[in-house]
Write a protein that holds these residues in place. Structure first.
Motif, mmCIF file in Angstrom:
data_model
loop_
_atom_site.group_PDB
_atom_site.id
_atom_site.type_symbol
_atom_site.label_atom_id
_atom_site.label_comp_id
_atom_site.label_asym_id
_atom_site.label_seq_id
_atom_site.Cartn_x
_atom_site.Cartn_y
_atom_site.Cartn_z
ATOM 1 N N THR A 205 -11.120 5.021 2.514
ATOM 2 C CA THR A 205 -10.876 6.362 2.243
ATOM 3 C C THR A 205 -9.355 6.510 1.625
ATOM 4 O OG1 THR A 205 -10.097 6.512 4.548
ATOM 5 C CG2 THR A 205 -12.580 6.824 3.841
ATOM 6 N N VAL A 206 -8.700 5.449 1.518
ATOM 7 C CA VAL A 206 -7.181 5.602 1.337
ATOM 8 C C VAL A 206 -7.014 4.608 0.066
ATOM 9 C CG1 VAL A 206 -6.184 6.357 3.670
ATOM 10 C CG2 VAL A 206 -7.022 3.718 3.145
ATOM 11 N N ASN A 207 -5.505 4.417 0.027
ATOM 12 C CA ASN A 207 -4.875 3.825 -1.175
ATOM 13 C C ASN A 207 -4.773 2.315 -1.194
ATOM 14 O OD1 ASN A 207 -2.946 4.167 0.817
ATOM 15 N ND2 ASN A 207 -1.478 3.940 -0.497
ATOM 16 N N TYR A 208 -5.806 1.782 -0.526
ATOM 17 C CA TYR A 208 -5.803 0.144 -0.225
ATOM 18 C C TYR A 208 -7.288 -0.255 -0.327
ATOM 19 C CZ TYR A 208 -5.558 1.055 4.645
ATOM 20 O OH TYR A 208 -5.673 1.598 6.095
ATOM 21 N N ILE A 209 -7.724 -1.355 -0.698
ATOM 22 C CA ILE A 209 -9.211 -1.923 -0.728
ATOM 23 C C ILE A 209 -9.075 -3.244 -0.137
ATOM 24 C CG2 ILE A 209 -11.189 -2.386 -1.979
ATOM 25 C CD1 ILE A 209 -10.166 -0.450 -4.022
ATOM 26 N N LEU A 210 -9.894 -3.607 0.982
ATOM 27 C CA LEU A 210 -10.078 -4.742 1.396
ATOM 28 C C LEU A 210 -11.095 -5.409 0.774
ATOM 29 C CD1 LEU A 210 -9.385 -6.798 3.873
ATOM 30 C CD2 LEU A 210 -11.337 -5.827 5.032
ATOM 31 N N ILE A 211 -10.729 -6.653 0.033
ATOM 32 C CA ILE A 211 -11.605 -7.439 -0.742
ATOM 33 C C ILE A 211 -11.965 -8.881 -0.196
ATOM 34 C CG2 ILE A 211 -11.945 -8.493 -3.181
ATOM 35 C CD1 ILE A 211 -9.954 -6.532 -4.062
ATOM 36 N N HIS A 212 -13.373 -9.063 -0.119
ATOM 37 C CA HIS A 212 -13.839 -10.213 0.402
ATOM 38 C C HIS A 212 -14.015 -11.222 -0.474
ATOM 39 C CE1 HIS A 212 -14.080 -8.145 4.250
ATOM 40 N NE2 HIS A 212 -15.232 -7.165 3.554
ATOM 41 N N HIS B 82 7.708 19.366 0.771
ATOM 42 C CA HIS B 82 6.623 19.070 -0.248
ATOM 43 C C HIS B 82 5.368 18.351 0.307
ATOM 44 C CE1 HIS B 82 9.337 19.929 -3.772
ATOM 45 N NE2 HIS B 82 10.348 19.703 -2.618
ATOM 46 N N TYR B 83 5.251 18.351 1.700
ATOM 47 C CA TYR B 83 4.289 17.666 2.200
ATOM 48 C C TYR B 83 2.729 18.132 1.715
ATOM 49 C CZ TYR B 83 3.125 14.608 6.042
ATOM 50 O OH TYR B 83 2.704 13.504 6.782
ATOM 51 N N HIS B 84 2.561 19.421 1.246
ATOM 52 C CA HIS B 84 1.273 19.994 0.915
ATOM 53 C C HIS B 84 0.841 19.239 -0.470
ATOM 54 C CE1 HIS B 84 4.450 22.343 -0.886
ATOM 55 N NE2 HIS B 84 3.651 22.627 -1.941
ATOM 56 N N GLU B 85 2.013 18.688 -0.941
ATOM 57 C CA GLU B 85 1.669 18.080 -2.458
ATOM 58 C C GLU B 85 1.031 17.016 -2.494
ATOM 59 O OE1 GLU B 85 5.201 18.225 -5.017
ATOM 60 O OE2 GLU B 85 5.851 20.052 -3.931
ATOM 61 N N LEU B 86 0.621 16.102 -1.057
ATOM 62 C CA LEU B 86 0.134 15.018 -1.014
ATOM 63 C C LEU B 86 -1.382 15.077 -1.340
ATOM 64 C CD1 LEU B 86 2.048 13.783 2.187
ATOM 65 C CD2 LEU B 86 2.110 12.845 -0.267
ATOM 66 N N ARG B 87 -1.958 16.153 -1.133
ATOM 67 C CA ARG B 87 -3.310 16.596 -1.359
ATOM 68 C C ARG B 87 -3.810 16.257 -2.860
ATOM 69 N NH1 ARG B 87 -5.947 15.045 1.100
ATOM 70 N NH2 ARG B 87 -7.613 15.952 0.425
ATOM 71 N N SER C 62 0.830 -1.340 0.067
ATOM 72 C CA SER C 62 -0.210 -0.104 0.125
ATOM 73 C C SER C 62 0.868 1.283 -0.119
ATOM 74 C CB SER C 62 -0.901 0.081 1.231
ATOM 75 O OG SER C 62 -1.764 -1.291 1.157
ATOM 76 N N MET C 63 1.504 1.408 -0.994
ATOM 77 C CA MET C 63 2.115 2.622 -1.184
ATOM 78 C C MET C 63 1.944 3.826 -2.185
ATOM 79 S SD MET C 63 5.046 2.119 0.768
ATOM 80 C CE MET C 63 5.532 0.599 1.589
ATOM 81 N N ASN C 64 1.856 4.889 -1.956
ATOM 82 C CA ASN C 64 1.337 5.968 -2.734
ATOM 83 C C ASN C 64 2.105 5.864 -3.996
ATOM 84 O OD1 ASN C 64 0.470 8.107 -3.987
ATOM 85 N ND2 ASN C 64 1.426 9.867 -2.704
ATOM 86 N N PRO C 65 1.317 5.708 -5.085
ATOM 87 C CA PRO C 65 1.984 5.576 -6.520
ATOM 88 C C PRO C 65 2.161 7.068 -7.093
ATOM 89 C CG PRO C 65 -0.487 5.245 -6.673
ATOM 90 C CD PRO C 65 -0.175 5.420 -5.219
ATOM 91 N N LYS D 4 -6.076 11.979 -6.636
ATOM 92 C CA LYS D 4 -5.796 11.063 -7.628
ATOM 93 C C LYS D 4 -6.103 9.599 -7.292
ATOM 94 C CE LYS D 4 -2.086 13.528 -10.233
ATOM 95 N NZ LYS D 4 -0.626 13.809 -10.425
ATOM 96 N N LEU D 5 -5.820 9.365 -5.967
ATOM 97 C CA LEU D 5 -6.200 8.130 -5.394
ATOM 98 C C LEU D 5 -7.841 7.947 -5.356
ATOM 99 C CD1 LEU D 5 -3.335 7.788 -2.955
ATOM 100 C CD2 LEU D 5 -3.828 6.390 -4.943
ATOM 101 N N ALA D 6 -8.353 8.840 -5.112
ATOM 102 C CA ALA D 6 -9.928 8.995 -4.897
ATOM 103 C C ALA D 6 -10.636 8.625 -6.006
ATOM 104 C CB ALA D 6 -10.463 9.984 -4.317
ATOM 105 N N GLU D 7 -10.011 9.225 -7.160
ATOM 106 C CA GLU D 7 -10.432 8.941 -8.578
ATOM 107 C C GLU D 7 -10.476 7.616 -8.950
ATOM 108 O OE1 GLU D 7 -8.859 11.886 -11.061
ATOM 109 O OE2 GLU D 7 -10.079 13.534 -10.051
ATOM 110 N N GLU D 8 -9.205 6.986 -8.700
ATOM 111 C CA GLU D 8 -8.823 5.496 -9.238
ATOM 112 C C GLU D 8 -9.515 4.668 -8.471
ATOM 113 O OE1 GLU D 8 -7.072 3.112 -11.876
ATOM 114 O OE2 GLU D 8 -7.517 5.332 -11.935
ATOM 115 N N ARG D 9 -9.635 5.109 -7.086
ATOM 116 C CA ARG D 9 -10.498 4.137 -6.124
ATOM 117 C C ARG D 9 -11.907 3.636 -6.815
ATOM 118 N NH1 ARG D 9 -9.086 6.710 -1.612
ATOM 119 N NH2 ARG D 9 -11.038 7.806 -1.527
ATOM 120 N N ASP D 10 -12.762 4.975 -7.296
ATOM 121 C CA ASP D 10 -13.985 4.826 -7.703
ATOM 122 C C ASP D 10 -13.979 3.962 -8.893
ATOM 123 O OD1 ASP D 10 -14.900 6.333 -5.606
ATOM 124 O OD2 ASP D 10 -15.058 8.056 -6.840
ATOM 125 N N TRP D 11 -12.922 3.902 -9.690
ATOM 126 C CA TRP D 11 -12.800 3.234 -11.115
ATOM 127 C C TRP D 11 -12.928 1.702 -10.501
ATOM 128 C CZ3 TRP D 11 -9.064 -0.100 -12.595
ATOM 129 C CH2 TRP D 11 -9.239 -0.691 -13.888
#
Length: 336
Positions: free
Chosen positions: A276-283, A243-248, A32-35, A253-260
């Protein structure tokens, strides 16, 4: 009677170990790293290895202070969040204390609490007992669920009234909804931890930091190993914090890709947790360990969530579109 010694916690990110075993490369979506890491030049020759680091890490803490508007004496640093969890537990817990840890969540809390001598209880196991420390991962790992700032304020108020310390792990907050963070709150009962590992995709650096009451921070800084943040990690952390502010932008981008990703999972008739983050728990409808092994044969490393108590679930990171397509094609093939 000899004291029970707990087993080592299970984590993702086993790509290097598996390369030695199977002799091939993997697409690792288990860690679960930030791409979408902010881009900035890094020249490690600037890190002076001929001197010990300044063990007070004043300049590093000042960099953190500028980003989070906390005083230097309210900030501690460590060799990744894992070290801070371990040191916090040895600082605040003793044999016979109770630590409240609701499952499923990050396993290092339980291990560190046990090593300090505490007993682990979930909320429904407490009865009339009051825990010494309550641990909350927000957003939670592995579910990706987020408690709002209002909910966290209520949790802190309840802990204070019960005489309980509250440990909050916000390692993934920058990739979620930062306005729900409580890093700005000051309370002798609160400790909030952050990490650069996931948000800047630097698991090899090992750098974590935390916020708390100055008396607690002084104890943590005394208990941690001297010079635990090496020169490379300190150098990189200072750059990243600028560069912390650039994480927004990363979070957007992650939210858009998560919906896809959700839509593709629904096409495969798979259930999942709303993250709400960069990983998804799949059952799954089958054993996660066997499914994980089948995915390895496809060149994909997913997180088997059996160690979280979820023997029929996996966790996958949200990557770039090309990588996500590759993962989902492998998932579809392994479901046949």
């Amino acid at each position: 009677m000899e004291r029970h010694f707990p087993k080592k916690a299970v984590h993702g990110g086993k790509a290097q170990e598996l390369r030695r075993t199977f002799g091939c490369d993997f697409l690792d979506v288990s860690a679960s790293m930030n791409p979408h890491v902010p881009a900035f030049p890094v020249d490690y020759s600037c890190a002076d290895l001929s001197f010990y680091p300044d063990d007070s890490y004043i300049e590093l803490k000042e960099s953190i202070s500028r980003v989070f508007e906390r005083n230097v004496d309210e900030i501690c640093v460590g060799n990744g969040s894992a070290e801070l969890i371990r040191v916090y537990c040895h600082t605040t817990l003793k044999t016979g204390d109770i630590a409240r840890i609701d499952q499923p969540t990050f396993s290092e809390y339980g291990l560190s609490a046990e090593l300090a001598g505490a007993e682990i209880r979930s909320g429904d196991q407490l009865g009339n007992q009051k825990p010494k420390v309550r641990f909350i991962c927000n957003p939670n790992n592995p579910t990706g669920t987020l408690l709002s700032r209002e909910q966290m304020l209520a949790e802190l108020e309840l802990c204070t009234s019960d005489g309980t310390k509250l440990f909050v792990d916000e390692a993934f907050m920058d990739l979620s909804e930062p306005e729900d963070s409580i890093t700005d709150l000051r309370s002798p009962d609160l400790f909030v931890m952050r990490s650069l590992t996931k948000s800047f995709c630097v698991p090899g650096i090992r750098f974590g930091f935390g916020f708390g009451d100055p008396d607690l921070i002084a104890k943590i800084e005394t208990a941690r190993t001297p010079w635990t943040v090496n020169a490379f990690a300190e150098y990189y952390a200072k750059l990243a914090l600028a560069h912390y502010h650039e994480l927004r932008d990363s979070a957007r981008k992650l939210a858009e890709e998560r919906d896809w990703y959700y839509a593709r999972l629904r096409d495969l008739e798979l259930s999942y947790e709303e993250s709400t983050v960069n990983y998804i728990l799949i059952h799954l409808d089958r054993d996660a360990a066997h499914f994980t092994r089948a995915m390895i044969d496809k060149g994909i490393l997913v997180r088997d969530c059996t160690s979280f108590g979820l023997a029929r679930s996996i966790r996958v990171s949200v990557e770039t579109r090309e990588k996500n397509v590759r993962v989902l094609e492998a998932v579809e093939a392994c479901l046949r």
